[in-house]
Design an enzyme around this catalytic site. Structure first.
Site, PDB file in Angstrom:
ATOM      1  N   ARG A 154      26.042   6.362 -26.607  1.00  0.00           N
ATOM      2  CA  ARG A 154      25.846   5.445 -27.739  1.00  0.00           C
ATOM      3  C   ARG A 154      25.903   6.274 -29.000  1.00  0.00           C
ATOM      4  O   ARG A 154      25.039   7.115 -29.256  1.00  0.00           O
ATOM      5  CB  ARG A 154      24.480   4.741 -27.626  1.00  0.00           C
ATOM      6  CG  ARG A 154      24.249   3.708 -28.707  1.00  0.00           C
ATOM      7  CD  ARG A 154      25.155   2.502 -28.481  1.00  0.00           C
ATOM      8  NE  ARG A 154      24.784   1.378 -29.336  1.00  0.00           N
ATOM      9  CZ  ARG A 154      25.560   0.889 -30.305  1.00  0.00           C
ATOM     10  NH1 ARG A 154      26.749   1.454 -30.549  1.00  0.00           N
ATOM     11  NH2 ARG A 154      25.181  -0.158 -30.997  1.00  0.00           N
ATOM     12  N   GLY A 155      26.955   6.064 -29.788  1.00  0.00           N
ATOM     13  CA  GLY A 155      27.211   6.910 -30.939  1.00  0.00           C
ATOM     14  C   GLY A 155      26.073   6.986 -31.931  1.00  0.00           C
ATOM     15  O   GLY A 155      25.742   8.052 -32.439  1.00  0.00           O
ATOM     16  N   ASP A 161      23.014   6.797 -31.460  1.00  0.00           N
ATOM     17  CA  ASP A 161      21.847   7.544 -30.947  1.00  0.00           C
ATOM     18  C   ASP A 161      22.099   9.051 -30.885  1.00  0.00           C
ATOM     19  O   ASP A 161      21.236   9.865 -31.243  1.00  0.00           O
ATOM     20  CB  ASP A 161      21.478   7.047 -29.547  1.00  0.00           C
ATOM     21  CG  ASP A 161      20.740   5.723 -29.581  1.00  0.00           C
ATOM     22  OD1 ASP A 161      20.573   5.126 -28.493  1.00  0.00           O
ATOM     23  OD2 ASP A 161      20.326   5.292 -30.673  1.00  0.00           O
ATOM     24  N   THR A 162      23.271   9.477 -30.365  1.00  0.00           N
ATOM     25  CA  THR A 162      23.420  10.898 -29.977  1.00  0.00           C
ATOM     26  C   THR A 162      24.683  11.581 -30.486  1.00  0.00           C
ATOM     27  O   THR A 162      24.866  12.773 -30.245  1.00  0.00           O
ATOM     28  CB  THR A 162      23.415  11.011 -28.439  1.00  0.00           C
ATOM     29  OG1 THR A 162      24.558  10.318 -27.917  1.00  0.00           O
ATOM     30  CG2 THR A 162      22.141  10.439 -27.833  1.00  0.00           C
ATOM     31  N   ARG A 163      25.581  10.853 -31.192  1.00  0.00           N
ATOM     32  CA  ARG A 163      26.850  11.486 -31.565  1.00  0.00           C
ATOM     33  C   ARG A 163      26.644  12.758 -32.388  1.00  0.00           C
ATOM     34  O   ARG A 163      27.285  13.777 -32.158  1.00  0.00           O
ATOM     35  CB  ARG A 163      27.732  10.515 -32.338  1.00  0.00           C
ATOM     36  CG  ARG A 163      29.081  11.144 -32.737  1.00  0.00           C
ATOM     37  CD  ARG A 163      29.863  10.246 -33.695  1.00  0.00           C
ATOM     38  NE  ARG A 163      30.174   8.961 -33.081  1.00  0.00           N
ATOM     39  CZ  ARG A 163      31.218   8.766 -32.277  1.00  0.00           C
ATOM     40  NH1 ARG A 163      32.012   9.776 -31.963  1.00  0.00           N
ATOM     41  NH2 ARG A 163      31.441   7.575 -31.775  1.00  0.00           N
ATOM     42  N   GLY A 203      44.452   3.451 -35.040  1.00  0.00           N
ATOM     43  CA  GLY A 203      45.265   2.268 -34.825  1.00  0.00           C
ATOM     44  C   GLY A 203      45.436   1.888 -33.378  1.00  0.00           C
ATOM     45  O   GLY A 203      45.959   0.826 -33.074  1.00  0.00           O
ATOM     46  N   GLU A 238      32.296   0.407 -20.303  1.00  0.00           N
ATOM     47  CA  GLU A 238      32.652   1.765 -19.853  1.00  0.00           C
ATOM     48  C   GLU A 238      31.924   2.101 -18.558  1.00  0.00           C
ATOM     49  O   GLU A 238      32.502   2.652 -17.604  1.00  0.00           O
ATOM     50  CB  GLU A 238      32.259   2.803 -20.912  1.00  0.00           C
ATOM     51  CG  GLU A 238      33.185   2.924 -22.092  1.00  0.00           C
ATOM     52  CD  GLU A 238      32.686   3.954 -23.086  1.00  0.00           C
ATOM     53  OE1 GLU A 238      31.858   4.804 -22.705  1.00  0.00           O
ATOM     54  OE2 GLU A 238      33.101   3.894 -24.243  1.00  0.00           O
TER      55      GLU A 238
END
Length: 1163
Positions: free
Chosen positions: A22-23, A25-27, A55, A89
């Protein structure tokens, strides 16, 4: 989780790792650390936002990326389940796990795994919102829930168990690396035999220490250096910050400058593609500062120039603590002085070679039965070279037996070009002189003694010593026991090069060497003009095999009554070896200035040369069996001459006085020179003369052999340090007084000297004399005093005119054998005082009817006698006490003379334990019997199925070696020798053919303390080999016992008995081979043999970490009755080399006892 179906089949693998997270949260924190660490490990990783072009449709691209990834890392965080993208995913990931067998690694980042499993807690709250949003898609929500539960049930990482996120990320990345590149390769079908190499190299690398270490992997082309390095780096790379495998440096350095290769290496290690390195001799400071802080592992593959090492890895100071640099090379000189350790890669063992070839040719571990023999032929041809096994296995795969036979026939004439191309690389890197030396060895000198080859090549003007060193460094040759050896495929490559060179230069003028086996040519007629225009001929060898018995004679076509002679020989000759040379002399215009050796056995030479010649480099002259030779030429200019053999020159009348000028002479053989009447005083000026052995192969034995010189009546004044003096069948009447100078003499043989009337009294000064042979000296009526012969073990006076034995014979306390047969005047023996072990043999022909034994110390004596007329033994002596057996008199068992006792029970797998035990007992009794009764070389070998050493062997250990602590004084005068035992593990079925050799060896090292230290080691090496012919395949463990009793001189038993109480510690290393391939020794054992069974009952202490016992404090029984004078028995030798023996048998025993009544046993 194993896959159950294959509904999805990806077209390719694009990514090693797919990151699901989850970007929000942890990216920017944890996920970014994981991604960076994976990149540093060169692990291709998909992360959304970095790997997608702007794109693209995210959903379709993500699904494709998931399908094309090997491992999925799912980072569950509080808001992971709030994203339907993440949940989709996850569903796809779990589907690929089930259908493709992919790996899923969950990470629970600040969430409880049970919350993910049950969708509770904060993650459950987030998931509830998504469920509400997609309440119309019940099936989709159920798939999300199921995927969350299944993923949470997998083994993963809980962040709450780690104090630092960096520690967690490191663990995750290391685990991924191990899954991508497994640690162990023993199950990999293409990496046969790789594990043992990796194990040994790892010990050299010592990973874990903080020092920087360079290790070289060295070996011939095609031996597998690169493959080993690849497997090694896969096993250890995850233990370092970064690694780089720089391949094929030899080829790349031809295309690119070294500064380019350095830039590639540094960019990999520093993870900086934009690194600027433009100069070879200068490195940017910022790059060095970064590199020195990193713990790296580097592999430089196929380095062939030390400049490459200097440019690429400089020195140890370039790298951070704990770094390891691994370099593969064919050239040892490149590695010398640059690396800390060098590991030499040897060829595959026979079993490994069979397996590798079978995997390539048949895709299975062992060949099919119909291809077994053909496969053996291929494996024999390759001699364990992996490259050749790969190439030929792939080439023969899927072909019929007839095609195999055709291909193998072709190989004998036309070697495979792919193999030859790889091997020739090392040759191409030699300089012109080194190439010439290599071709000489490949064509002419393989299997010859190194020093001899160097002498011959030096005579040709080559720097042979340095050239051979370079060939050793290049792995083009090897030296085994001082013999030059070469892999068969490399020899084949060298001979092909030589043939191509000859094809380019037609005519005889370019010929430099001729080696011709005369047995293959038949009768040849040579005229005076043989070898015309061969002005460059350096090496000429026309030889006959040693076992050649056919009547094939080379003769001259000259029918003139004038003496035949050869018109021309090249003045460049350094080797002239011509058996049965057909001419009466050498050419008059032959200058001999380069000649190192003349070997013309069985020649028709009458006069070697006329006039004065100057063979200043001549070292060896062999004219043995030249029956027409009457005299030698003036040899005063041959100042380098070391070895002369005139054995069997029956017409030789005299030795020239010029021989006194040969100060380097060490060998002179005059055996069988029947007309030779006198010798010059050989050693008046020859201070370096050490020995005159019977044959060239005994050059290390200090011996003078004049046996058979039947007209020699007097010895010259000889000064030297002889150990063996052989004068049998000469006309010598007496020995000169100078005999007292032979203080080191061990053997004196005057058998058949019928003119000998007496021996000088100074013979008693020979305190090392062990054997005195006076057999057949029919005029010898009296012996000199024997009081000084403290080492005498064997005395032969049979066939003499002796009336009595000297009263001081008791002083010969080591006397083991006394032979008196045919002494017709000997009616009585003086009392024999307290011999602990004495064999009186061959008493027939004497008038003895009584023998007296006096007891000095109350001890019993072991006496073995063979005399039909002898009434009785003394009360205090006994025959050899052997229950269930008896000693056959030697007169009735002539096989014992040089006996080979081979007991072949191999593959008799149905025997019970009792039967095997009986064989063991009989074998040990036979060994005892032979050790006492045999006066020549004797051998016992027993082979039978079994996986354990018999209990009767007091000293035994798993594996191939053992260290032993012996009780004090166990090597006393009753010690007969060692019996050896090994268990061989036939991991792969062995298919022997007629002539195949099983080789057994045991190397013994004995530690003898001195007054100052206990580190003085004296070593003795025991070697024994045998050929046995079997008709069945070895498929199970087998037990082999072997025993060897040498004749005399260099006898290990003598050495140990002399050292006696000083020898308490020893090591034994066993080895076994089949067809030059090492066999696995599963267990080993030794047993000390004594003339009485009770005497070997001493406890053992074998120093093994997992196999140890201690001998008790109680003194063994024999220590209470044996007294040893250690001062007299101290060894004078530092090392004890033992003979190597070869046993050839057809599987049957050479000794078969005839049925006859047992003699009475005296007790």
């Amino acid at each position: 989780m194993a896959s159950t179906s294959s509904s999805i089949i990806p077209s390719k693998i694009t990514y090693d790792v797919f990151l699901s997270f989850r970007g929000s949260d942890t990216r920017s924190n944890f996920t970014s650390h994981i991604y960076a660490a994976l990149c540093r490990k060169h692990i291709t990783t998909f992360i959304d936002g970095n790997s997608l072009d702007r794109g693209e449709e995210i959903k379709e691209t993500l699904l494709k990326a998931i399908e094309e990834s090997k491992i999925y890392v799912i980072i569950f965080s509080e808001n992971y389940a709030s994203s339907h993208w993440c949940l989709d995913e996850l569903v796809k990931i779990m589907e690929c796990m089930k259908t493709m067998g992919r790996k899923v690694l969950p990470v629970f980042y600040h969430v409880d795994p049970s919350d993910v499993r049950t969708q509770t807690g904060k993650l459950g709250e987030a998931f509830g919102k998504v469920k509400q949003q997609f309440k119309e898609s019940i099936d989709r929500v159920e798939r999300w829930s199921t995927a969350l539960t299944e993923a949470a049930n997998l083994s993963g990482w809980d962040s709450s168990n780690y104090r630092l996120e960096s520690e967690l990320s490191e663990r995750i990345v290391n685990q991924i690396a191990k899954k991508l590149c497994p640690i162990f390769f023993s199950t990999s079908t293409d990496l046969v035999g790789i594990d043992s190499h990796i194990e040994q190299i790892l010990s050299l690398l010592s990973i874990g220490t903080v020092d920087v270490r360079f290790v070289g992997i060295w070996g011939m082309g095609g031996i597998g250096k690169t493959t080993i390095a690849e497997a090694l780096i896969c096993q250890i790379f995850d233990q370092f910050d970064d690694f780089c495998f720089l391949r094929n440096i030899r080829e790349k350095s031809k295309k690119h400058e070294l500064v380019h290769l350095r830039k590639c290496l540094f960019s990999e290690l520093l993870q900086d593609e934009n690194l600027s390195i433009e100069m070879l001799h200068v490195i940017p400071t910022f790059a060095m500062e970064r590199l020195i802080r990193k713990r790296v592992v580097v592999v430089l593959d196929d380095v062939n120039d030390s400049d490459q090492l200097t440019a690429l890895v400089g020195n140890h100071g370039w790298f951070g603590p704990g770094s390891r640099i691994i370099i593969t090379s064919r050239d040892k000189e490149v590695l010398n002085g640059k690396v800390d350790e060098i590991y030499k890669v040897e060829g595959l063992r026979h079993s490994e070679a069979c397996q590798l070839f079978s995997l390539k040719a048949f895709k299975q571990k062992y060949p099919p039965k119909d291809f077994m023999e053909l496969s053996e032929r291929v494996v024999d041809y390759t001699k364990g070279l992996p490259l050749a096994l790969h190439v030929l296995g792939s080439h023969l795969c899927g072909r019929f037996p007839a095609e195999w036979k055709s291909a193998l026939s072709k190989l004998n004439q036309f070697p495979d070009s792919n193999i030859q191309k790889i091997l020739k690389i090392s040759y191409d890197e030699l300089d012109p002189v080194e190439k010439d030396i290599f071709l000489d060895i490949a064509c002419f000198f393989k299997g010859n003694e190194r020093n001899w080859v160097e002498d011959i090549l030096n005579g040709s003007g080559f720097p042979a010593g340095w050239g051979i060193l370079r060939l050793l460094d290049k792995c083009l040759i090897t030296v085994v026991d001082d013999i030059l050896e070469m892999h068969d495929l490399i020899q084949e490559m060298g001979q092909n090069i030589a043939r191509r060179k000859m094809a380019r230069h037609e005519g005889m003028k370019k010929v430099e060497g001729i080696f011709s086996d005369m047995s293959e040519l038949g009768k040849i007629h040579l005229g005076h003009g043989a070898f015309p225009q061969m002005h460059n001929l350096r090496l000429l060898k026309c030889y006959r095999p040693q076992n050649w018995s056919e009547n094939k004679i080379i003769g001259s076509t000259s029918e003139s009554s004038e003496p035949s002679h050869l018109l021309h020989l090249s003045n460049k000759l350094s080797l002239l070896h011509w058996d049965e040379y057909p001419y009466k002399s050498l050419p008059s215009n032959f200058l001999m200035e380069n000649l190192v050796e003349i070997n013309m056995q069985g020649s028709k030479v009458e006069q070697l040369w006329n006039g004065r010649k100057c063979p200043q480099q001549l070292k060896r002259l062999n004219l043995s069996e030249s029956v027409h030779l009457r005299r030698l030429p003036n040899l005063s200019s041959a100042t380098e001459l070391e070895w002369i053999s005139l054995q069997g020159c029956e017409s030789l009348l005299e030795i020239p006085m010029s021989i006194q000028c040969l100060q380097k002479l060490v060998c002179l053989d005059l055996q069988g020179c029947k007309k030779l009447r006198s010798l010059p005083n050989l050693l008046r000026n020859c201070e370096n003369l050490l020995s005159l052995p019977r044959s060239f192969h005994l050059k290390n034995v200090d011996a003078l052999d004049l046996s058979g010189c039947s007209n020699l009546t007097k010895l010259p004044e000889i000064i030297g340090d002889l150990k063996v003096l052989l004068l049998n069948k000469t006309a010598i009447e007496e020995l000169p007084s100078s005999i007292r100078s032979f203080s080191s003499l061990v053997v004196l043989n005057m058998k058949g000297c019928e003119s000998l009337k007496n021996l000088p009294s100074c013979i008693c000064d020979m305190k090392f004399l062990q054997m005195l042979i006076l057999s057949g000296c029919s005029k010898l009526g009296k012996l000199p005093p024997l009081y000084g012969l403290c080492s005498l073990r064997e005395l032969y006076v049979d066939g003499t005119a002796l009336v009595e034995i000297p009263i001081d014979i008791y002083a010969a306390e080591c006397l083991h054998r006394l032979v008196l047969s045919g002494c017709s005047k000997l009616a009585k023996l003086r009392p024999l005082h307290d011999f602990s072990h004495l064999m009186l043999s061959y008493l027939d022909g004497t008038v003895l009817v009584e023998i007296l034994i006096k007891r000095l110390n109350g001890r019993r004596s072991t006496i073995v006698m063979y005399h039909k007329r002898l009434h009785a033994l003394p009360l205090n002596c006994t025959l050899m006490d052997i229950a269930g057996s008896y000693i056959v008199p030697i007169a009735e068992c002539e096989e014992l003379s040089g006996s080979y006792n081979v007991y072949n029970y191999c593959n008799s797998v149905n025997w019970d334990q009792n039967a095997r035990g009986d064989i063991m007992v009989d074998a040990l009794l036979r060994m005892k019997e032979i050790s006492i009764t045999s006066d020549t070389d004797a051998h016992v070998i027993v082979g039978l199925p079994g996986s354990e050493i018999p209990e009767c062997f007091n000293y035994q250990s798993p594996g191939s070696s053992m260290n032993v602590l012996f009780p004090q004084c166990c090597f006393n005068s009753l010690f007969l020798g060692f019996a050896f035992c090994v268990v061989l593990d036939f991991e792969v079925p062995v298919v022997p053919k007629e002539g195949d050799c099983f080789y057994f060896a045991c190397e013994c090292r004995f530690k003898i303390p001195t007054r100052e230290t206990y580190d003085n080691e004296r070593s003795g090496r025991f070697l024994s080999s045998l050929n046995l012919f079997f008709e069945v395949v070895f498929e199970s463990d087998h037990l082999f016992l072997f025993y060897y009793k040498p004749r005399y001189l260099c006898n290990l038993n003598h050495f140990l008995i002399q050292s006696c109480c000083n020898v308490m510690e020893a090591s034994f290393v066993f080895k076994s081979e089949f067809k030059y391939s090492q066999l696995k020794v599963k267990m080993c054992g030794i047993q000390l043999l004594y003339s009485k069974d009770v005497l070997h009952k001493c406890n053992a202490s074998i120093k093994q970490s997992k196999f140890s016992s201690r001998y008790g404090a109680t003194r063994p029984e024999f220590l209470q009755v044996m007294e040893t004078d250690t001062n007299k028995k101290r060894s004078r030798e530092n090392s004890f080399p033992l003979d190597c023996i070869t046993i050839i048998a057809d599987g049957k025993s050479d000794y078969e006892e005839e049925e006859q009544p047992h003699p009475k046993r005296v007790k």
